[in-house]
Design a protein around this motif. Structure first.
Motif, mmCIF file in Angstrom:
data_model
loop_
_atom_site.group_PDB
_atom_site.id
_atom_site.type_symbol
_atom_site.label_atom_id
_atom_site.label_comp_id
_atom_site.label_asym_id
_atom_site.label_seq_id
_atom_site.Cartn_x
_atom_site.Cartn_y
_atom_site.Cartn_z
ATOM 1 N N PRO A 161 -15.423 61.336 60.888
ATOM 2 C CA PRO A 161 -14.221 60.494 61.008
ATOM 3 C C PRO A 161 -13.833 59.896 59.659
ATOM 4 O O PRO A 161 -14.690 59.540 58.842
ATOM 5 N N GLY A 162 -12.539 59.802 59.437
ATOM 6 C CA GLY A 162 -12.030 59.202 58.207
ATOM 7 C C GLY A 162 -11.765 60.182 57.091
ATOM 8 O O GLY A 162 -11.383 59.775 55.990
ATOM 9 N N SER A 163 -11.932 61.487 57.335
ATOM 10 C CA SER A 163 -11.699 62.502 56.307
ATOM 11 C C SER A 163 -10.474 63.327 56.677
ATOM 12 O O SER A 163 -10.418 63.883 57.772
ATOM 13 N N VAL A 164 -9.496 63.402 55.762
ATOM 14 C CA VAL A 164 -8.238 64.112 56.013
ATOM 15 C C VAL A 164 -7.914 64.973 54.797
ATOM 16 O O VAL A 164 -8.028 64.516 53.656
ATOM 17 N N VAL A 165 -7.504 66.207 55.030
ATOM 18 C CA VAL A 165 -7.041 67.083 53.958
ATOM 19 C C VAL A 165 -5.547 66.851 53.763
ATOM 20 O O VAL A 165 -4.757 67.009 54.704
ATOM 21 N N ALA A 166 -5.175 66.482 52.544
ATOM 22 C CA ALA A 166 -3.776 66.173 52.238
ATOM 23 C C ALA A 166 -3.242 67.167 51.226
ATOM 24 O O ALA A 166 -3.915 67.500 50.242
ATOM 25 N N ALA A 167 -2.032 67.629 51.470
ATOM 26 C CA ALA A 167 -1.341 68.504 50.513
ATOM 27 C C ALA A 167 -0.511 67.618 49.588
ATOM 28 O O ALA A 167 0.433 66.958 50.028
ATOM 29 N N THR A 168 -0.872 67.596 48.317
ATOM 30 C CA THR A 168 -0.201 66.725 47.366
ATOM 31 C C THR A 168 0.346 67.541 46.212
ATOM 32 O O THR A 168 0.114 68.754 46.110
ATOM 33 N N VAL A 169 1.060 66.880 45.323
ATOM 34 C CA VAL A 169 1.603 67.506 44.119
ATOM 35 C C VAL A 169 1.280 66.610 42.942
ATOM 36 O O VAL A 169 1.605 65.423 42.945
ATOM 37 N N ASP A 170 0.606 67.165 41.956
ATOM 38 C CA ASP A 170 0.316 66.451 40.722
ATOM 39 C C ASP A 170 1.133 67.099 39.622
ATOM 40 O O ASP A 170 0.841 68.222 39.202
ATOM 41 N N GLY A 171 2.156 66.401 39.167
ATOM 42 C CA GLY A 171 3.099 67.017 38.237
ATOM 43 C C GLY A 171 3.940 68.031 38.975
ATOM 44 O O GLY A 171 4.731 67.702 39.840
ATOM 45 N N LEU A 191 0.936 59.603 54.873
ATOM 46 C CA LEU A 191 0.553 60.036 56.211
ATOM 47 C C LEU A 191 -0.935 60.366 56.264
ATOM 48 O O LEU A 191 -1.605 60.084 57.271
ATOM 49 N N ALA A 192 -1.478 60.953 55.205
ATOM 50 C CA ALA A 192 -2.909 61.236 55.161
ATOM 51 C C ALA A 192 -3.715 59.947 55.195
ATOM 52 O O ALA A 192 -4.756 59.855 55.861
ATOM 53 N N VAL A 193 -3.247 58.909 54.493
ATOM 54 C CA VAL A 193 -3.933 57.612 54.528
ATOM 55 C C VAL A 193 -3.892 57.029 55.933
ATOM 56 O O VAL A 193 -4.905 56.520 56.444
ATOM 57 N N ALA A 194 -2.735 57.119 56.580
ATOM 58 C CA ALA A 194 -2.599 56.570 57.931
ATOM 59 C C ALA A 194 -3.554 57.259 58.903
ATOM 60 O O ALA A 194 -4.257 56.594 59.687
ATOM 61 N N LEU A 195 -3.622 58.574 58.864
ATOM 62 C CA LEU A 195 -4.494 59.295 59.788
ATOM 63 C C LEU A 195 -5.969 59.088 59.442
ATOM 64 O O LEU A 195 -6.822 59.041 60.340
ATOM 65 N N ALA A 196 -6.289 58.970 58.156
ATOM 66 C CA ALA A 196 -7.679 58.729 57.767
ATOM 67 C C ALA A 196 -8.153 57.367 58.251
ATOM 68 O O ALA A 196 -9.272 57.229 58.774
ATOM 69 N N VAL A 197 -7.340 56.338 58.076
ATOM 70 C CA VAL A 197 -7.717 55.001 58.540
ATOM 71 C C VAL A 197 -7.811 54.970 60.065
ATOM 72 O O VAL A 197 -8.761 54.409 60.636
ATOM 73 N N TYR A 198 -6.850 55.564 60.750
ATOM 74 C CA TYR A 198 -6.891 55.615 62.219
ATOM 75 C C TYR A 198 -8.146 56.343 62.682
ATOM 76 O O TYR A 198 -8.842 55.895 63.615
ATOM 77 N N SER A 199 -8.472 57.465 62.051
ATOM 78 C CA SER A 199 -9.656 58.226 62.416
ATOM 79 C C SER A 199 -10.925 57.414 62.205
ATOM 80 O O SER A 199 -11.854 57.443 63.032
ATOM 81 N N ALA A 200 -10.992 56.661 61.093
ATOM 82 C CA ALA A 200 -12.175 55.859 60.808
ATOM 83 C C ALA A 200 -12.338 54.715 61.800
ATOM 84 O O ALA A 200 -13.459 54.378 62.189
ATOM 85 N N VAL A 203 -11.079 54.490 65.046
ATOM 86 C CA VAL A 203 -11.345 54.929 66.420
ATOM 87 C C VAL A 203 -12.568 55.838 66.493
ATOM 88 O O VAL A 203 -13.056 56.138 67.591
ATOM 89 N N GLY A 204 -13.075 56.299 65.333
ATOM 90 C CA GLY A 204 -14.274 57.114 65.324
ATOM 91 C C GLY A 204 -14.070 58.541 65.786
ATOM 92 O O GLY A 204 -15.003 59.158 66.330
ATOM 93 N N ARG A 205 -12.897 59.106 65.559
ATOM 94 C CA ARG A 205 -12.609 60.487 65.964
ATOM 95 C C ARG A 205 -12.265 61.308 64.716
ATOM 96 O O ARG A 205 -11.390 60.943 63.940
ATOM 97 N N ALA A 206 -12.982 62.409 64.542
ATOM 98 C CA ALA A 206 -12.742 63.272 63.387
ATOM 99 C C ALA A 206 -11.541 64.174 63.630
ATOM 100 O O ALA A 206 -11.248 64.549 64.780
ATOM 101 N N LEU A 207 -10.835 64.521 62.579
ATOM 102 C CA LEU A 207 -9.716 65.449 62.684
ATOM 103 C C LEU A 207 -10.237 66.875 62.800
ATOM 104 O O LEU A 207 -11.317 67.193 62.287
ATOM 105 N N PRO A 208 -9.504 67.754 63.460
ATOM 106 C CA PRO A 208 -9.881 69.178 63.468
ATOM 107 C C PRO A 208 -9.936 69.728 62.048
ATOM 108 O O PRO A 208 -9.217 69.285 61.149
#
Length: 448
Positions: A292-302, A371-380, A382-387
């Motif tokens: 729980p609390g781990s989310v893969v986020a698609a980001t752009v650096d530069g 959105l990745a931060v929101a889902l990571a905090v929610y997951s942490a 409620v204690g439910r891991a993301l698929p």
């Protein structure tokens, strides 16, 4: 009678000017960094401009179009950052902390360019060693496996370097470093006037001879190139090499011949800097599974899309006021996301310490990570891991809505290429069912 020109005092760290010497620079906070600079008295004559006549004017319509020829460095990641390779007559300034690998990278580039020039019958490579002996460069060359014939010199006088460029017309000239270059009559090496005038003289020589020139620049304690800011305006391209964990990131902040903001990823090994062809896989290599609390986020650096892991941890606080600790992200944006979760999802965070981390050591101020931060905090909480096959991106507004982000298509393509076939993304992306709110995102992730 005209008054003689007055001296000015210039900070040799940032170029700040003052009419009198100061113990501490008010701009960069450096101590004892001011040097006296005496301006040259302007000659005056008849007329308001000393009798000087205007130069020749050229109409824009009569100027021909010419594509600047490029030379590949032999390192694809570096070519990406430079916009396709080294430009003939272009001047590149590379900065970075001591020992980070600037000289190593440039010696690898010199080897590849010299080998290609020898095969094609072009010019050689001139390496100006201002900080090391020729024997030290030979030792590094042996370690890196350099086999091409390079032309070395310890002469750091700008006039002599320019003369060598005029005489030999090298394909590439590397000056390590610009702070060791001296101009006759300008004072000690490394001073503001020396760095500025040395850069101008070498840039003029590069334009006249068509030599691709790379200048190594020292950096100050805050990570900027030491010396007058005008130096960065003189050169055509400015890139920075920085260390992030086990990786080296090469980032362009200015490029007259290409797209600024490009990013190259390298790894330091015994044979030198090795390009990382798949940064997403490298940064996600140690991601835990079903935590729980781990989310893969698609980001752009530069201009480069990457997949990174956003981590969150929530624990009961022993303090009167709950703590908020953020690493690698914008703390203010994280505070906004936490407020949205409490308001829109009725998620109780008042008695919890919340820790949010962007794994890998990167610092990415990307709104698309909301959105990745929101889902990571929610997951942490409620204690439910993301698929495992879920990747997300999107900006979160105060009303709980999920907004579109820049380069959404490239983010989605990067996630799909890495095997993440379930994307939680904003509306408007072709081929994907977009979600409009944080509530919908939670339902989409944990739907049956």
């Amino acid at each position: 009678m005209a008054k003689p020109p007055r001296s000015q005092y210039v900070c040799n760290s940032c170029g700040y000017r003052s009419p009198k010497p100061l113990g501490r620079c008010p701009n960069c906070q450096a101590w004892n960094s001011f040097e006296e600079e005496v301006p040259t008295a302007a000659t005056t004559g008849r007329g308001g401009y000393g009798g000087v006549t205007g130069g020749k004017l050229t109409p824009l319509s009569t100027v021909g179009r010419r594509e600047e020829p490029r030379t590949s460095t032999g390192i694809p990641e570096l070519d990406r950052v430079l916009g396709g390779g080294l430009v003939a007559g272009g001047v590149t300034l590379i900065g970075g902390e001591p020992g980070i690998g600037k000289s190593t990278l440039l010696l690898q580039v010199a080897d590849r360019v010299a080998a290609r020039s020898t095969e094609q019958g072009g010019g050689t490579v001139l390496y100006v060693a201002g900080e090391e002996s020729l024997e030290q460069i030979r030792l590094r060359a042996d370690r890196l496996g350099v086999t091409a014939e390079l032309q070395l010199t310890r002469d750091t006088r700008a006039e002599h370097i320019a003369a060598l460029m005029q005489e030999h017309k090298p394909a590439l000239c590397i000056v390590d470093s610009i702070q060791t270059v001296t101009v006759e009559g300008e004072g000690a090496a490394g001073g503001v006037a020396q760095v500025r005038d040395g850069t101008s003289m070498l840039t003029r020589a590069a334009k006249e001879t068509g030599t691709a020139t790379v200048l190594v620049g020292h950096v100050t304690k805050d990570g900027t190139v030491a010396g007058p800011k005008v130096m960065e305006h003189i050169v055509d391209t400015t890139v920075f090499l920085e260390s992030v964990g086990a990786f080296r990131l090469l980032r362009s902040v200015k490029n007259r011949f290409g797209q600024a903001g490009e990013l190259g990823v390298f790894e330091m090994r015994g044979e030198g800097l090795v390009a990382v062809e798949n940064p997403s896989a490298a940064f996600l290599a140690e991601r835990p599974v079903d935590v729980p609390g781990s989310v893969v986020a698609a980001t752009v650096d530069g201009q480069r899309p990457m997949l990174l892991e956003v981590q969150a941890l929530a624990s009961k606080t022993p303090y009167p006021n709950a703590r908020r600790v953020v690493v690698g992200l914008d703390p203010r944006r994280v505070d906004v996301v936490l407020a949205v979760l409490e308001r829109r999802l009725d998620l109780t965070l008042g008695g919890l310490d919340v820790y949010v981390n962007l794994a890998g050591g990167l610092k990415v101020p990307d709104p698309g990570l909301d959105l990745a931060v929101a889902l990571a905090v929610y997951s942490a909480v409620v204690g439910r891991a993301l698929p495992q096959n879920v990747a997300v991106f999107g900006e979160v507004g105060l009303a709980g809505e999920v907004r579109s982000t820049q380069m959404a298509l490239r983010r989605a393509e990067e996630a799909t290429r890495a095997g993440y076939n379930r994307l939680v993304v904003p509306p408007g992306l072709d081929g994907h069912a977009g979600i409009k709110s944080v509530e919908e995102a939670v339902s989409a992730v944990w739907r049956k």
